[in-house]
Scaffold this motif. Structure first.
Motif, PDB file in Angstrom:
ATOM      1  N   ASP A  87      -4.999   4.104  -3.731  1.00 21.72           N
ATOM      2  CA  ASP A  87      -5.117   4.090  -2.365  1.00 21.72           C
ATOM      3  C   ASP A  87      -5.222   2.614  -1.586  1.00 21.72           C
ATOM      4  O   ASP A  87      -6.107   1.833  -1.811  1.00 21.72           O
ATOM      5  CB  ASP A  87      -5.879   4.988  -1.643  1.00 21.72           C
ATOM      6  CG  ASP A  87      -5.592   6.152  -2.115  1.00 21.72           C
ATOM      7  OD1 ASP A  87      -4.259   6.560  -1.952  1.00 21.72           O
ATOM      8  OD2 ASP A  87      -6.105   7.273  -1.915  1.00 21.72           O
ATOM      9  N   GLY A  88      -4.338   2.421  -0.795  1.00 24.06           N
ATOM     10  CA  GLY A  88      -4.338   1.068   0.135  1.00 24.06           C
ATOM     11  C   GLY A  88      -4.015  -0.196  -0.651  1.00 24.06           C
ATOM     12  O   GLY A  88      -4.070  -1.366  -0.020  1.00 24.06           O
ATOM     13  N   ARG A  89      -3.630  -0.078  -1.880  1.00 24.59           N
ATOM     14  CA  ARG A  89      -3.361  -1.456  -2.455  1.00 24.59           C
ATOM     15  C   ARG A  89      -1.989  -1.470  -3.259  1.00 24.59           C
ATOM     16  O   ARG A  89      -1.152  -2.161  -2.778  1.00 24.59           O
ATOM     17  CB  ARG A  89      -4.414  -1.584  -3.714  1.00 24.59           C
ATOM     18  CG  ARG A  89      -5.907  -1.844  -3.146  1.00 24.59           C
ATOM     19  CD  ARG A  89      -6.830  -1.798  -4.083  1.00 24.59           C
ATOM     20  NE  ARG A  89      -6.808  -2.604  -5.404  1.00 24.59           N
ATOM     21  CZ  ARG A  89      -7.290  -2.862  -6.374  1.00 24.59           C
ATOM     22  NH1 ARG A  89      -7.979  -1.428  -7.023  1.00 24.59           N
ATOM     23  NH2 ARG A  89      -7.144  -3.733  -7.287  1.00 24.59           N
ATOM     24  N   PRO A  96       0.992  -1.035  -0.108  1.00 23.91           N
ATOM     25  CA  PRO A  96       0.084  -0.095   0.048  1.00 23.91           C
ATOM     26  C   PRO A  96       0.838   1.177  -0.121  1.00 23.91           C
ATOM     27  O   PRO A  96       0.169   2.376  -0.487  1.00 23.91           O
ATOM     28  CB  PRO A  96      -0.726  -0.074   1.153  1.00 23.91           C
ATOM     29  CG  PRO A  96      -0.442  -1.300   2.068  1.00 23.91           C
ATOM     30  CD  PRO A  96       0.590  -2.020   1.141  1.00 23.91           C
TER      31      PRO A  96
END
Ligand code: ZN
Ligand code: ZN
Ligand code: ZN
Length: 365
Positions: A333-335, A200
């Motif tokens: 985002d977040g990945r 992330p």
């Protein structure tokens, strides 16, 4: 070397006149280094190069740095004026600038020094000298191009070697330290930046590598470079650990395609903003437009980031000898995140890549 610098000073004089200025004032900076080869550390004591067309260049220096300035590449061709602690350097600068009304200043002139000059020259107007210096520095000569090629090759070698290292189970910081070691081993004076952004964290384009442990199915963005022979490298590759995360591959292909489209379009006569549009069109066409959150590239030379910029609104017309990055990216985002960056040079009829590392997706262990 001396002729190179004297030639650059002559071109600066022409730019000052063309810009309608009476003078250009430079403090220690890449601009000063470019024109004179003199590259002292900037301090609270002002060192100021004053260029006025038709007049010999004057370098105002703190008395204790006069020997250093005199020994610099064109030190014997500058009129050195020393000022001593306890006297007012800005009054001395005002004396040198005389009747100058329109004064351009380098971007790196500290606010304290600009305020000092403004106080000593209340009738003068001051403007940014960056458009003028940017134009001069944007087109590299053959020696500069050779230095940039060497830096690019050393960065490519660094990427080739990092692929053989292990990633999973190690921290971003560890991998960043490996990159720094390899950059130096391959000839860089030092590593200037080593972004290692995993999982992330790769969604943050300028992530500061930290303690996160790299895991299987992470994408890892590595953006690294440094100076070699005074000129910078700057390259980015995104690798995946063992196998790609969900949804990664189609996005990677699009970034690779966008980067190739912009690089292939490089030739004299095209505007820098057009290259940004070309890369962006590919990414927007695939539905990732909102995720391409930065410009497509930046000039590179004595600084990592310098004009021209590959961004909407930059209308610089490419000329042979210009060098810049092409670095589209998309961020989830977040990945994960994806960026591919190469330095290129404009040739007489097209483009030369200064980075040759593979842009195909590489799996690491
Ligand atoms: Zn960047
Ligand atoms: Zn970079
Ligand atoms: Zn860059």
């Amino acid at each position: 070397v001396k002729d190179t610098h004297l030639g650059r000073i002559a071109r600066a004089h022409a730019e000052i006149e063309a810009g309608g200025f009476d003078a250009l004032v430079l403090s220690p900076s890449p601009d000063l280094n470019y024109l004179t080869g003199y590259d002292p550390i900037p301090f609270e004591r002002p060192t100021l190069l004053v260029l006025r067309p038709g007049v010999d260049p004057v370098l105002l220096v703190p008395e204790l740095e006069r020997p250093l300035a005199a020994a610099s590449p064109v030190g014997d061709r500058l009129e050195l004026v020393a000022w001593r602690d306890g006297t007012d350097p800005y009054e001395a600068a005002a004396g040198i600038l005389g009747e100058s009304a329109g004064i351009a200043v380098t971007d790196r002139l500290w606010a304290s020094h600009l305020l000092g000059l403004q106080g000593a020259l209340p009738g003068a107007s001051f403007a940014a000298g960056s458009p003028l210096m940017g134009r001069l520095r944007a087109v590299k000569d053959t020696q500069e191009l050779e230095a940039l090629r060497r830096a690019g090759r050393a960065a490519d070698e660094t990427f080739r070697q990092i692929l053989d290292m292990s990633f999973q189970g190690r921290s971003e910081e560890d991998v960043a330290n490996d990159l720094a070691t390899l950059l130096v081993r391959n000839g860089h004076v030092r590593a200037e930046f080593t972004i290692v952004a995993s999982g992330p964290n790769a969604a943050s384009p300028h992530h500061e590598p930290g303690g996160r442990t790299i895991l299987p199915r992470d994408a890892v963005v590595m953006d690294f470079g440094g100076a070699l022979g005074g000129y910078f490298s700057d390259t980015t590759r995104t690798v995946v650990v063992v196998e790609p995360p969900e949804g990664f591959e189609p996005a990677y292909d699009i970034v690779q395609e966008a980067q190739a489209a912009a690089v292939d379009a490089v030739r004299p006569g095209i505007e820098t903003q057009e290259l940004d549009r070309i890369a962006r069109a590919v990414i927007e066409g695939a539905g990732y437009g909102d995720r391409f959150i930065h410009r497509t590239g930046h000039g590179i030379g004595l600084e990592v980031h310098e004009p021209p910029y590959l961004v909407e609104g930059d209308c610089t017309v490419l000329e042979p000898g210009m060098t810049f990055s092409v670095e589209p990216g998309v961020y989830f985002d977040g990945r994960f995140g994806i960026r591919i960056e190469d330095i290129v040079a404009v040739t007489d009829d097209g483009v030369e890549r200064l980075n040759r590392s593979t842009r195909d997706l590489r799996l690491v262990e």
